[in-house]
Write an enzyme that holds these catalytic residues in place. Structure first.
Site, PDB file in Angstrom:
ATOM      1  N   SER A 130      38.751 -21.171  11.505  1.00  0.00           N
ATOM      2  CA  SER A 130      38.394 -20.727  10.148  1.00  0.00           C
ATOM      3  C   SER A 130      37.779 -21.843   9.333  1.00  0.00           C
ATOM      4  CB  SER A 130      39.630 -20.206   9.417  1.00  0.00           C
ATOM      5  OG  SER A 130      39.272 -19.857   8.088  1.00  0.00           O
ATOM      6  N   LYS A 184      44.909 -15.792  13.377  1.00  0.00           N
ATOM      7  CA  LYS A 184      43.604 -15.787  12.686  1.00  0.00           C
ATOM      8  C   LYS A 184      43.323 -14.417  12.067  1.00  0.00           C
ATOM      9  CE  LYS A 184      39.458 -17.298  11.498  1.00  0.00           C
ATOM     10  NZ  LYS A 184      38.698 -16.194  10.999  1.00  0.00           N
ATOM     11  N   HIS A 187      45.275 -14.229   8.987  1.00  0.00           N
ATOM     12  CA  HIS A 187      44.573 -15.091   8.016  1.00  0.00           C
ATOM     13  C   HIS A 187      43.455 -14.290   7.350  1.00  0.00           C
ATOM     14  CE1 HIS A 187      40.969 -17.425   7.028  1.00  0.00           C
ATOM     15  NE2 HIS A 187      41.784 -18.399   6.646  1.00  0.00           N
ATOM     16  N   ASN A 188      42.675 -13.592   8.168  1.00  0.00           N
ATOM     17  CA  ASN A 188      41.559 -12.835   7.612  1.00  0.00           C
ATOM     18  C   ASN A 188      42.029 -11.655   6.767  1.00  0.00           C
ATOM     19  OD1 ASN A 188      40.064 -14.631   9.200  1.00  0.00           O
ATOM     20  ND2 ASN A 188      38.460 -13.119   9.503  1.00  0.00           N
ATOM     21  N   GLU A 191      42.846 -13.060   3.637  1.00  0.00           N
ATOM     22  CA  GLU A 191      41.552 -13.407   3.005  1.00  0.00           C
ATOM     23  C   GLU A 191      40.966 -12.173   2.298  1.00  0.00           C
ATOM     24  OE1 GLU A 191      38.688 -15.431   5.703  1.00  0.00           O
ATOM     25  OE2 GLU A 191      37.286 -13.836   5.199  1.00  0.00           O
TER      26      GLU A 191
HETATM   27  C1  6PG Z   1      36.840 -17.698   8.342  1.00  0.00           C
HETATM   28  C2  6PG Z   1      36.237 -16.373   8.004  1.00  0.00           C
HETATM   29  C3  6PG Z   1      35.263 -16.005   9.057  1.00  0.00           C
HETATM   30  C4  6PG Z   1      34.265 -14.951   8.620  1.00  0.00           C
HETATM   31  C5  6PG Z   1      34.847 -13.590   8.597  1.00  0.00           C
HETATM   32  C6  6PG Z   1      34.138 -12.691   7.625  1.00  0.00           C
HETATM   33  O1  6PG Z   1      38.045 -17.729   8.478  1.00  0.00           O
HETATM   34  O2  6PG Z   1      36.084 -18.658   8.456  1.00  0.00           O
HETATM   35  O3  6PG Z   1      37.220 -15.402   7.912  1.00  0.00           O
HETATM   36  O4  6PG Z   1      35.978 -15.694  10.204  1.00  0.00           O
HETATM   37  O5  6PG Z   1      33.730 -15.276   7.396  1.00  0.00           O
HETATM   38  O6  6PG Z   1      34.700 -13.069   9.868  1.00  0.00           O
HETATM   39  O7  6PG Z   1      34.659 -11.472   7.862  1.00  0.00           O
HETATM   40  P1  6PG Z   1      34.087 -10.154   7.282  1.00  0.00           P
HETATM   41  O8  6PG Z   1      32.660 -10.043   7.722  1.00  0.00           O
HETATM   42  O9  6PG Z   1      34.941  -9.122   7.883  1.00  0.00           O
HETATM   43  O10 6PG Z   1      34.202 -10.264   5.802  1.00  0.00           O
END
Ligand code: 6PG
Length: 477
Positions: A130, A184, A187-188, A191
């Site tokens: 990430s 991860k 984490h997302n 996010e």
């Molecule tokens: C990270 C982000 C990265 C990416 C996502 C965006 O941790 O660096 O999460 O993995 O920006 O995949 O995800 P979306 O396209 O689903 O918003």
């Protein structure tokens, strides 16, 4: 150059930056891209670091350039392309060699690949990375899953290239097979929730108080100096204060309100439901993105229900918005950690939640000042597995929830959708209701399906006297 310590397939943005990071940290790396000119251009633009990089033109050449046991990172599009690379590499590798998928993968795919490769004596790793392009180049947060003893072969590289919190690398091994990719994924999911809640505050200030983006950006800038300090609040402040070079308008005002999603947030919600969890802030964030793409429907709804009365009410003070955002954020993390614990138990990963919080302190998208406290709270032990019950967070949330109530009430009365905030509040209220309302659901289930229920005075498998109930008129209530 002697043999390279590690290989990498896929010189897209993430692969190229991660390769430079590895080379810069002194580890010779061999790279391969299906289109050879991309490899050539990459080496040509690597400057001084080129001396630590060997460009290869075939999988055979890549494999031949590596020390053994070989470790090869794959950074290609999730899904079929990952399988295709694995298929090409597998026959060229020897027992004990490692393939490391550093993209965002569905952890079920990682488990499947790990099982298939282990039958061939190969080690497969799912490694969540990430921090976007900048993180990949200068220090991402790294979440690894796979065979623990093989991880030791690459551990020095992974830790060297990761972000650091003080001297502590923001990289860790979280368990076998899909554990790293699952961490991860969560984490997302967090996010998504974090971003959605920030966007909801923006919406209240824009549509409820009529503030201009730059004013709202300045407020986020202020908040970023306090408890809410985080990468996402920081970039939000910058984004909102940016102007469009073409029109001079605020940049956000020229961006269509349709959010993309590559799938990780959705995976989080799907896995949560499968595991009997309800990370409702994450679900709300995923749903908000899905709804965002239905622009035509929303425009039609706006026209159709324009007259539906929504009352005017004064917007709560910005201090309330700040406190509500903090409370809702803590609730989102509570949900994320709970999900992580549930998955770790179901898949027997023995994932250390405190280490997850620590690894997220720097380098990743959700990095924030709060994560250090969260890691400490988890280490002290979470009562009933809830971050919210940890004394330091319980106190914060007790105060913050009062503001959250005022904010959610204001939004409900004035007709502004803030689903992540509303779900955070409902989750909190569910958690603090010792006697819920599912006694009635159990009665209904028993009435129509004889499913049985547990009595408060003891014993399961009871049935109600439903045929003989006395009818009460609604007026008696
Ligand atoms: C990270 C982000 C990265 C990416 C996502 C965006 O941790 O660096 O999460 O993995 O920006 O995949 O995800 P979306 O396209 O689903 O918003």
């Amino acid at each position: 150059m002697s043999q390279a310590r590690i290989g990498l397939v896929g010189l897209g943005v993430m692969g190229a930056n991660l390769s430079l990071n590895i080379a810069e940290n002194g580890f010779p790396i061999a790279v391969y891209n299906r289109t050879t000119s991309i490899t050539d251009d990459f080496i040509a633009s690597a400057g001084d670091l080129a001396s630590n990089v060997v460009g290869t033109k075939s999988y055979e050449e890549l494999v031949a350039s590596l020390t053994t046991p070989r470790a090869i990172i794959i950074l290609v599009k999730a899904g079929g392309p990952v399988d295709a690379v694995i298929e090409s590499l597998t026959p060229l590798l020897d027992e004990g060699d490692m393939i490391i998928d550093a993209g965002n993968a569905n952890f079920h795919d990682t488990r499947r690949r790990e099982a298939a490769l282990s039958e061939k004596g190969l080690k497969f790793f799912g490694m969540g990375v990430s921090g976007g392009e900048e993180g990949a180049r200068h220090g991402p947060s790294i979440m690894v899953g796979g065979d623990a003893s093989s991880y030791e072969v690459i551990r020095d590289i992974v830790e060297a290239i990761s972000a650091k919190h003080g001297d502590t690398p923001c990289a860790a091994h979280f368990g076998p097979d899909g554990a790293g990719h699952f961490v991860k994924t969560v984490h997302n999911g967090i996010e998504y929730a974090d971003m959605q809640m920030i966007a909801e505050v923006y919406g209240l200030l824009r549509d409820g108080a009529g503030h201009a983006p730059a004013e709202i950006g300045a407020l986020f800038e202020q908040w970023n100096k306090g408890t809410l300090e985080s990468y996402l609040v920081e970039i939000t402040a910058k984004v909102l204060q940016e102007s469009d070079p073409k029109t001079g308008q605020p940049m956000v005002d020229v961006i269509v309100d349709k959010a993309g999603q590559k799938g990780t947030g959705r995976w989080t919600a799907i896995e949560a439901i499968t595991l009997g969890q309800s990370p409702s802030t994450i679900e709300a964030a995923v749903a908000a993105r899905s709804w965002s793409s239905e622009k035509e429907t929303r425009l039609a709804g706006e026209a159709l229900f324009a007259e539906t009365p929504a009352e005017a009410a004064p917007i709560p003070p910005v201090e309330d918005l700040e406190a509500a955002l903090l409370a809702a954020k803590i609730i989102a993390y509570d949900q994320g950690f709970k999900l992580l614990a549930a998955a770790s138990e179901a898949y027997e990963w023995n994932t250390d939640l405190a280490v997850a919080a620590e690894v997220w302190r720097e380098g990743c998208i959700i990095r924030s000042a709060l994560l250090d406290d969260m890691a400490s709270a988890i280490r002290e032990g979470l009562p009933h597995g809830q971050l919210l019950f940890a004394p330091r967070f319980a106190d914060l949330v007790k105060t913050g929830v009062r503001a959250l109530r005022r904010v959610v009430s204001y939004a409900a009365i004035t007709g502004l959708p803030i689903p992540a905030f509303a779900n955070a509040l409902a989750y909190f209220d569910t958690l603090r209701q010792g006697r819920g309302t599912t006694d009635l659901v159990q009665a209904q289930r028993d009435f129509f399906g004889a499913h049985g229920f547990e009595r408060t005075d003891g014993g399961a498998g009871h049935h109600g006297p439903w045929g003989g109930t006395t009818a009460h008129s609604a007026a008696q209530l």
